[in-house]
Write an enzyme that holds these catalytic residues in place. Sequence first.
Site, PDB file in Angstrom:
ATOM      1  CG  HIS A  12      -0.530   0.158   2.597  1.00  0.00           C
ATOM      2  ND1 HIS A  12      -0.118   1.036   3.236  1.00  0.00           N
ATOM      3  CD2 HIS A  12       0.491  -1.114   3.562  1.00  0.00           C
ATOM      4  CE1 HIS A  12       0.835   0.820   4.684  1.00  0.00           C
ATOM      5  NE2 HIS A  12       0.606  -0.412   4.327  1.00  0.00           N
ATOM      6  CB  CYS A  15       0.998  -3.881   5.516  1.00  0.00           C
ATOM      7  SG  CYS A  15      -0.273  -4.187   5.577  1.00  0.00           S
TER       8      CYS A  15
END
Length: 534
Positions: A437, A456
């Site tokens: 992301h 992440c």
Amino acid sequence: MIKKRAVYTVLALILAPFVGHAVTLPPLESNPTESMGVLIDTLSTSCAPLPTSLDDFSRAQLHDFYQPLAGALAWPNEATRVMLLEQVNQLADDGLSPTDYPIPSMPLDASPRLRACIDILTTHSYLQALHDLHYGRLSQQKLESVWRSSDMPVRPSAKVTIMPVAIANLSEPGLAFKAVRPSLVQYQQLRSAYAALRSRPLQSWQPIAAGPTLHPGQSDPRVPALRTRLNAEGYNTALTSGSVQTDTRFDPGTVAALRAFQARHGINDDGVLGTATLTELNVSPLTRREQLKVNLERLRWLADDLTQAQVAVNVAGAEVMLMQNGVDLWRKRTQVGRAERKTPLLVSRINRITLNPTWTVPPTILREDKLPAIRSDIGYLDKHQMNVYNHQGQRLNPHDIDWSKPGAIMLRQEAGVNNPLGRVVLRFDNPFSVYLHDTPSQRLFDRSPRVFSSGCVRVEAIQTLLTKILDADQMRTVQARLDSGKTSQYRLDQQLNLVMAYWTVEVDANGIIHYYPDMYDNDQKIITAQLLDK
């Protein structure tokens, strides 16, 4: 020629136990094919002592191997055995130990029964060497477990990849080794670098003492030792030998040499001697050489997946790259998980893109980070544009919740410039709730090491990445949705194979070795396993 003959003599002495038990062999049956099968089944009594690697799986392989030979020996003449021995010795350049694949010597007066026994043991070493060269000698799942999406192909078995190659190239075993050795460019370059490194005496350098952060232009009594250390590895500090030992000023030449060192060791090349740089400078030459060996094993595990990958993340290097046929075409920096919340290793497919995402706080972060902050100050929710929901999606009043025991709730941060996911999320199947992301924390890309997330992968210049995985029409659609500010999902027509792996050494096309900090201390686990394997 004399050296090669000496090697064979030593090897024959080491392997003498394989050929000293002819009296224990049973008579061969009249059917040659059947007799070889019987001999394989009775190896523990007929051909003792056996290598520990000759287990039930190996016996099954031997049956498969000899079946199409109809009772014939695989190694009927000395010439092919010599060629096999040469290939086994070359495995040292792959970071494998040739002594793990013994080629028994064949006495000139060996009886047919003894020849059959030695032939089987030779074949076992041949098949084992081909297997380890292709798949790796150690267990990837035990040492560096990788989760694999159910729709991703698994590596074909040795019966499919090794056996046909092994049988087809008995007269020229070098072709079999070439066929199974990973063709991945990254592997080939690393192998060449390791072969050159192991052929030279180990370098020697002394550790540099700890001390305060050293900036360019400052003076420090450790600077002469720093120069000596950099010069030892070929980073030219541009000072004469006398000045190297006496000048304590952190001069421009030494700063430039340190920056070159940092650039090759996965550290921001700011020319500042801080903790991360000092740690890398003090890694011993032996450990550096072992790192290459460790990563050759890793690349044997990863070769097929990296060859098929279109997007790859090197967690240790904190980089994302676009791949084609195992070659990276474009790469950018990432931020990955802290040691206590490691980024998982996985193989999956990127199947959709979330535009202007909201962020639902994952359970671990909710429990360990957000709840303590909210208990301290309930205004934390408003400050971070967070709303509270139950698991049916109904919005709750935060003032009606007992935050000491909030029950089954969800926190969601609305889309916007301060959203931790930025404006773009690349999603893929996985059980860890991780994704690639965007991030508003752009300044952290200039820090080192880049371990800031809770698992992440935050991607630098993610919109540039979008332009490389989408065509012009797709990109126009995506850009319009981004500009709308509304949260939406964009499904990819063609999913992208993704590999998130961990490697701490690369070699570029010019033969320059690049190291990355072993942020999760994974290298030592593999080094230890390699030592215990002996």
